[in-house]
Scaffold this motif. Structure first.
Motif, PDB file in Angstrom:
ATOM      1  N   MET A  21       3.881 -25.392   7.445  1.00 23.46           N
ATOM      2  CA  MET A  21       4.828 -24.412   8.004  1.00 23.46           C
ATOM      3  C   MET A  21       5.397 -24.889   9.338  1.00 23.46           C
ATOM      4  O   MET A  21       4.696 -25.513  10.122  1.00 23.46           O
ATOM      5  CB  MET A  21       4.128 -23.064   8.212  1.00 23.46           C
ATOM      6  N   PRO A  22       6.653 -24.527   9.605  1.00 22.89           N
ATOM      7  CA  PRO A  22       7.209 -24.859  10.922  1.00 22.89           C
ATOM      8  C   PRO A  22       6.539 -24.022  12.012  1.00 22.89           C
ATOM      9  O   PRO A  22       5.852 -23.042  11.711  1.00 22.89           O
ATOM     10  CB  PRO A  22       8.683 -24.490  10.785  1.00 22.89           C
ATOM     11  N   LEU A  23       6.771 -24.420  13.246  1.00 21.44           N
ATOM     12  CA  LEU A  23       6.091 -23.771  14.366  1.00 21.44           C
ATOM     13  C   LEU A  23       6.315 -22.254  14.410  1.00 21.44           C
ATOM     14  O   LEU A  23       5.405 -21.497  14.741  1.00 21.44           O
ATOM     15  CB  LEU A  23       6.542 -24.434  15.678  1.00 21.44           C
ATOM     16  N   CYS A  24       7.525 -21.793  14.055  1.00 21.33           N
ATOM     17  CA  CYS A  24       7.773 -20.338  14.108  1.00 21.33           C
ATOM     18  C   CYS A  24       6.806 -19.588  13.195  1.00 21.33           C
ATOM     19  O   CYS A  24       6.279 -18.523  13.564  1.00 21.33           O
ATOM     20  CB  CYS A  24       9.224 -20.008  13.750  1.00 21.33           C
ATOM     21  N   MET A  25       6.550 -20.124  12.010  1.00 25.07           N
ATOM     22  CA  MET A  25       5.680 -19.430  11.062  1.00 25.07           C
ATOM     23  C   MET A  25       4.209 -19.612  11.406  1.00 25.07           C
ATOM     24  O   MET A  25       3.402 -18.706  11.217  1.00 25.07           O
ATOM     25  CB  MET A  25       5.970 -19.904   9.637  1.00 25.07           C
ATOM     26  N   ASP A 105      17.085 -17.664   7.424  1.00 28.40           N
ATOM     27  CA  ASP A 105      17.297 -19.032   7.889  1.00 28.40           C
ATOM     28  C   ASP A 105      17.212 -19.047   9.426  1.00 28.40           C
ATOM     29  O   ASP A 105      17.090 -17.994  10.053  1.00 28.40           O
ATOM     30  CB  ASP A 105      18.621 -19.610   7.370  1.00 28.40           C
ATOM     31  N   CYS A 106      17.262 -20.255   9.997  1.00 24.86           N
ATOM     32  CA  CYS A 106      17.085 -20.369  11.456  1.00 24.86           C
ATOM     33  C   CYS A 106      18.148 -19.569  12.202  1.00 24.86           C
ATOM     34  O   CYS A 106      17.878 -18.933  13.220  1.00 24.86           O
ATOM     35  CB  CYS A 106      17.147 -21.825  11.896  1.00 24.86           C
ATOM     36  N   ARG A 107      19.361 -19.596  11.682  1.00 23.76           N
ATOM     37  CA  ARG A 107      20.459 -18.891  12.342  1.00 23.76           C
ATOM     38  C   ARG A 107      20.175 -17.382  12.416  1.00 23.76           C
ATOM     39  O   ARG A 107      20.405 -16.750  13.447  1.00 23.76           O
ATOM     40  CB  ARG A 107      21.750 -19.159  11.586  1.00 23.76           C
ATOM     41  N   GLY A 122      10.901 -14.959  16.146  1.00 27.96           N
ATOM     42  CA  GLY A 122      11.870 -15.789  16.842  1.00 27.96           C
ATOM     43  C   GLY A 122      11.621 -17.269  16.586  1.00 27.96           C
ATOM     44  O   GLY A 122      10.883 -17.640  15.674  1.00 27.96           O
ATOM     45  N   CYS A 123      12.278 -18.092  17.398  1.00 23.01           N
ATOM     46  CA  CYS A 123      12.126 -19.550  17.298  1.00 23.01           C
ATOM     47  C   CYS A 123      11.413 -20.040  18.554  1.00 23.01           C
ATOM     48  O   CYS A 123      11.954 -19.920  19.653  1.00 23.01           O
ATOM     49  CB  CYS A 123      13.498 -20.211  17.180  1.00 23.01           C
ATOM     50  N   PRO A 124      10.210 -20.597  18.405  1.00 23.57           N
ATOM     51  CA  PRO A 124       9.438 -21.013  19.585  1.00 23.57           C
ATOM     52  C   PRO A 124      10.151 -22.057  20.444  1.00 23.57           C
ATOM     53  O   PRO A 124       9.902 -22.127  21.647  1.00 23.57           O
ATOM     54  CB  PRO A 124       8.155 -21.614  19.012  1.00 23.57           C
ATOM     55  N   TYR A 125      11.039 -22.846  19.828  1.00 19.49           N
ATOM     56  CA  TYR A 125      11.753 -23.849  20.618  1.00 19.49           C
ATOM     57  C   TYR A 125      12.697 -23.184  21.613  1.00 19.49           C
ATOM     58  O   TYR A 125      13.053 -23.752  22.631  1.00 19.49           O
ATOM     59  CB  TYR A 125      12.508 -24.829  19.700  1.00 19.49           C
ATOM     60  N   ARG A 126      13.075 -21.946  21.313  1.00 19.23           N
ATOM     61  CA  ARG A 126      13.883 -21.178  22.257  1.00 19.23           C
ATOM     62  C   ARG A 126      13.009 -20.249  23.102  1.00 19.23           C
ATOM     63  O   ARG A 126      13.257 -20.057  24.289  1.00 19.23           O
ATOM     64  CB  ARG A 126      14.915 -20.338  21.503  1.00 19.23           C
ATOM     65  N   TYR A 160      17.652 -26.234  19.221  1.00 20.41           N
ATOM     66  CA  TYR A 160      16.356 -25.836  18.668  1.00 20.41           C
ATOM     67  C   TYR A 160      16.086 -26.461  17.302  1.00 20.41           C
ATOM     68  O   TYR A 160      14.984 -26.915  17.024  1.00 20.41           O
ATOM     69  CB  TYR A 160      16.275 -24.310  18.575  1.00 20.41           C
ATOM     70  N   GLN A 161      17.099 -26.461  16.440  1.00 18.10           N
ATOM     71  CA  GLN A 161      16.869 -26.993  15.101  1.00 18.10           C
ATOM     72  C   GLN A 161      16.694 -28.521  15.124  1.00 18.10           C
ATOM     73  O   GLN A 161      15.926 -29.062  14.339  1.00 18.10           O
ATOM     74  CB  GLN A 161      18.013 -26.598  14.169  1.00 18.10           C
ATOM     75  N   VAL A 162      17.379 -29.178  16.051  1.00 12.35           N
ATOM     76  CA  VAL A 162      17.201 -30.618  16.195  1.00 12.35           C
ATOM     77  C   VAL A 162      15.774 -30.902  16.680  1.00 12.35           C
ATOM     78  O   VAL A 162      15.094 -31.821  16.201  1.00 12.35           O
ATOM     79  CB  VAL A 162      18.237 -31.225  17.176  1.00 12.35           C
ATOM     80  N   ALA A 163      15.305 -30.070  17.616  1.00 14.09           N
ATOM     81  CA  ALA A 163      13.930 -30.210  18.109  1.00 14.09           C
ATOM     82  C   ALA A 163      12.931 -30.033  16.968  1.00 14.09           C
ATOM     83  O   ALA A 163      11.980 -30.810  16.819  1.00 14.09           O
ATOM     84  CB  ALA A 163      13.665 -29.184  19.218  1.00 14.09           C
ATOM     85  N   CYS A 164      13.167 -29.024  16.139  1.00 11.40           N
ATOM     86  CA  CYS A 164      12.275 -28.737  15.018  1.00 11.40           C
ATOM     87  C   CYS A 164      12.278 -29.885  14.005  1.00 11.40           C
ATOM     88  O   CYS A 164      11.228 -30.273  13.482  1.00 11.40           O
ATOM     89  CB  CYS A 164      12.728 -27.426  14.371  1.00 11.40           C
ATOM     90  N   THR A 165      13.457 -30.438  13.748  1.00  9.90           N
ATOM     91  CA  THR A 165      13.579 -31.565  12.817  1.00  9.90           C
ATOM     92  C   THR A 165      12.830 -32.780  13.362  1.00  9.90           C
ATOM     93  O   THR A 165      12.144 -33.489  12.639  1.00  9.90           O
ATOM     94  CB  THR A 165      15.071 -31.921  12.598  1.00  9.90           C
ATOM     95  N   HIS A 193      16.355 -24.134   7.986  1.00 13.25           N
ATOM     96  CA  HIS A 193      15.673 -23.006   7.343  1.00 13.25           C
ATOM     97  C   HIS A 193      14.167 -23.281   7.335  1.00 13.25           C
ATOM     98  O   HIS A 193      13.768 -24.400   6.962  1.00 13.25           O
ATOM     99  CB  HIS A 193      16.192 -22.879   5.900  1.00 13.25           C
ATOM    100  N   PRO A 194      13.350 -22.307   7.732  1.00 12.46           N
ATOM    101  CA  PRO A 194      11.904 -22.542   7.718  1.00 12.46           C
ATOM    102  C   PRO A 194      11.376 -22.917   6.330  1.00 12.46           C
ATOM    103  O   PRO A 194      10.445 -23.703   6.208  1.00 12.46           O
ATOM    104  CB  PRO A 194      11.293 -21.214   8.170  1.00 12.46           C
ATOM    105  N   ASN A 195      11.972 -22.355   5.299  1.00 10.79           N
ATOM    106  CA  ASN A 195      11.502 -22.671   3.950  1.00 10.79           C
ATOM    107  C   ASN A 195      11.863 -24.101   3.540  1.00 10.79           C
ATOM    108  O   ASN A 195      11.208 -24.690   2.692  1.00 10.79           O
ATOM    109  CB  ASN A 195      12.025 -21.654   2.930  1.00 10.79           C
TER     110      ASN A 195
HETATM  111 FE1  SF4 Z   1      11.606 -21.932  12.757  1.00  9.12          FE
HETATM  112 FE2  SF4 Z   1      14.106 -22.813  12.481  1.00  9.12          FE
HETATM  113 FE3  SF4 Z   1      13.008 -22.574  14.925  1.00  9.12          FE
HETATM  114 FE4  SF4 Z   1      12.195 -24.481  13.250  1.00  9.12          FE
HETATM  115  S1  SF4 Z   1      14.236 -24.277  14.188  1.00  9.12           S
HETATM  116  S2  SF4 Z   1      10.868 -23.169  14.487  1.00  9.12           S
HETATM  117  S3  SF4 Z   1      12.325 -23.459  11.274  1.00  9.12           S
HETATM  118  S4  SF4 Z   1      13.456 -20.905  13.504  1.00  9.12           S
END
Ligand code: SF4
Length: 206
Positions: A21-25, A105-107, A122-126, A160-165, A193-195
């Motif tokens: 799972m990504p960090l948010c989940m 989705d992330c948006r 929310g999104c932990p990167y933010r 944030y999404q670039v960080a997550c990737t 998208h977290p999924n």
């Molecule tokens: Fe979750 Fe998307 Fe943020 Fe990654 S970028 S932690 S999948 S909300």
């Protein structure tokens, strides 16, 4: 792990899937396991994600009841049934307007109100402070240093999404480089998208 042989996701197997799972989940999972509760936005964000990874309506009810009603200070099963059962069934289109709600989705996640105290959505990167984020990333296996700083910087810049990737690629770097060496193609598009994060991780690690 406790994953069943046919690969289906059960109430019991959800925690063993946190590594995908990504960090948010992950943050929401830790939240519900420690508080035996999640506030509204967190319940929605996590329950629709779990629906997306294949947790059936029946298993979802077992999962949430287990989380909310076991452990010190948790609520009674009666209260769970009275106050919460409906909303989880609702997310599966089994109540109310019978809409088949989709995982966020992330948006969408980024468009919701930001988490306040004792909320984990929310999104932990933010939403996390730099130190907290650094701490969480180290728990995901990132060493202190240039790579970690890169991720923190992307978060600071609002990417944030670039960080997550980037985190995905670092967590899975051995598998990815083995595949590339093999001449296989690897999906390197951004996580939106977290999924998507989850299914990519499952694909790489299985
Ligand atoms: Fe979750 Fe998307 Fe943020 Fe990654 S970028 S932690 S999948 S909300």
């Amino acid at each position: 792990g406790s994953e069943t042989n046919d690969g289906s996701v059960t109430a019991e197997s959800v925690p063993s899937l946190m590594k995908h799972m990504p960090l948010c989940m992950n943050r929401l999972m830790h939240g519900v396991m420690s508080d035996h509760h999640l506030k509204y936005q967190g319940r929605q964000q996590l329950s629709l994600f779990l629906k997306g990874i294949g947790l059936s309506a029946e298993e979802a009810l077992r999962f949430w009841q287990m989380q909310f009603t076991s452990g010190p200070g948790s609520m009674s099963i009666e209260r769970f049934n009275k106050e919460y059962k409906y909303t989880f069934r609702h997310n599966y289109g089994l109540e109310g307007g019978r809409i088949n709600y989709k995982p966020w989705d992330c948006r969408t996640i980024l468009s919701k109100p930001r988490p306040s105290k004792n909320e984990y959505h929310g999104c932990p990167y933010r939403d996390l402070h730099r130190d907290q984020l650094a701490d969480q990333l180290q728990k995901m296996g990132l060493d202190q240093g240039a790579r970690l700083d890169d991720v923190l910087e992307l978060s600071d810049r609002g990417e944030y999404q670039v960080a997550c990737t980037k985190v995905f690629e670092l967590v899975h770097r051995e598998k990815i480089s083995a595949l590339l060496k093999n001449g296989d193609t690897v999906d390197e598009t951004s996580i939106t998208h977290p999924n998507l994060y989850y299914s990519r991780s499952l694909y790489l690690e299985s």
